[in-house]
Design an enzyme around this catalytic site. Sequence first.
Site, short mmCIF file in Angstrom:
data_model
loop_
_atom_site.label_atom_id
_atom_site.label_comp_id
_atom_site.label_asym_id
_atom_site.label_seq_id
_atom_site.Cartn_x
_atom_site.Cartn_y
_atom_site.Cartn_z
N LYS A 98 0.82 -1.05 -0.01
CA LYS A 98 -0.01 -0.03 0.10
C LYS A 98 1.01 1.28 0.03
O LYS A 98 0.60 2.10 -0.75
CB LYS A 98 -0.84 0.07 1.29
N GLN A 124 -4.33 -1.38 9.38
CA GLN A 124 -4.39 -2.58 8.88
C GLN A 124 -5.07 -3.67 9.90
O GLN A 124 -4.66 -3.92 11.09
CB GLN A 124 -3.22 -3.28 8.45
N ASP A 181 -10.51 3.39 4.17
CA ASP A 181 -11.01 1.72 4.30
C ASP A 181 -12.56 1.77 3.84
O ASP A 181 -13.01 0.78 3.45
CB ASP A 181 -10.84 1.10 5.34
N1 GUN Z 1 -7.01 -6.66 6.41
C1 GUN Z 1 -7.50 -7.24 5.17
N2 GUN Z 1 -8.05 -6.57 4.14
C2 GUN Z 1 -8.01 -5.22 4.59
C3 GUN Z 1 -8.42 -4.08 4.21
O1 GUN Z 1 -9.12 -3.94 3.11
N3 GUN Z 1 -8.24 -3.13 4.99
C4 GUN Z 1 -7.76 -3.25 6.28
N4 GUN Z 1 -7.41 -1.79 6.99
N5 GUN Z 1 -7.22 -4.30 6.64
C5 GUN Z 1 -7.24 -5.41 5.83
#
Ligand code: GUN
Length: 303
Positions: free
Chosen positions: A55, A99, A122
Site C-alpha cells: 500500500k 491494517q 477503508d
Molecule cells: N485486512 C485485510 N483486508 C483489509 C483491508 O481492506 N483494510 C484493512 N485495513 N485491513 C485489511
Amino acid sequence: MTVAKTIDGKIIAACVTDNIATQTEDYIHETGTPPCLAVVLVGEDPASAVYVRNKGRAAEKVGFKSIQHTLPVDTTESDLIALITTLNDDPAVNGILVQLPLPAHIDATKVIELIAPEKDVDGFHPINVGRLGAGDFDKALIPCTPAGCIILAKSVLGENLSGLHTVIIGRSNIVGKPAAQLFLAENCTVTIAHSRTRDIEDVVRRADIVIAAVGRAEIIKGAWIKPGATVIDVGINRIAAPEKGEGKTRLVGDVDFASAATAAGFITPVPGGVGPMTIALLMANTLAAACRQKGVPHLIKSF
Ligand code: GUN
C-alpha cells in the site's frame, strides 16, 4: 477444457492508478502538496506487513506522500487511540488506514469508530457504512475490495449490470455486506450466501456474477457455476505446495480455479485478480478524501 477468459486485475488496476497519478499532478498543482496516506500496522503478522508495504509503495508510485506507523504487538489500545487522534487532527494527513486484523487485546470496532469518517479510506466507519447503504456516493468512502469487484465485473460485462443476479458468498463487513450494497446500487438482484445457507450450490448456480469472499481455500467448485457466469474471487489463501518442494506454499482463492474455469465465461485469477484492484481503489479513496478535504473538484469516481 478451459472456456473462461481470465480477467487480468493487474492491467485494470494499472489503468486506474495511471488515471490517479495524472489527477494527483493536478491536485498538487492546485494545492501545493501531495495527498498523504497514513498506514498503521500493529504487530508483525507477515501477510499484513506485505500488504502494508504494498500500500505504501503504491501510494508513492501515484505521487502521494506515504507515512507508515509500525507499532509493536503489545501496543496498548490507548496508545493506538492516541496515535489515531493525532492523525485525525493533523491537516496534512488526508487518509488513515489501520491494517486489520488487530491483536486480540485491542477492540477493532472501537478503533475503526475513532477514525475521522472523512479520512477513513477503508470505508469501514459506521458513517461511511451508512452513507453507502443510503446511496450517498458523493460523501461516502467505499470499501476498496468491493469497489474493485464492481470495476472488474464491468470490465467484461460493460457498464450496465442492471438485472443481473449477483450471488455473494460471504457476509463480512469488509467485503460481503458492502459488495451487496454496491451491486444493489448497480440494479443487480443480490443474494448473500454464507455458511448457514441451505443448498448453497443451487443458490450459486443461479448467479450471473459470483463474488467469492469466504476465506476458505478452493471451496467453490466448477459444478456450482452457471455456464458463462462471471466469477470474481476475493479469497487469498496460502496452502501447502509440496509439488514445489518441501515446506513450500502457494496462494489460491476461494474458488477451485481449474474446475470453475471450465464453466465460467470470465474468471479472476489468484493472485493477480482482485488483490491489485484493492490497492488501486485505496489510492482512489485517498485522492477523493484529499480533494473533499481541500475543496478541490475531482473527476475520480471511487468506483
Ligand atoms: N485486512 C485485510 N483486508 C483489509 C483491508 O481492506 N483494510 C484493512 N485495513 N485491513 C485489511
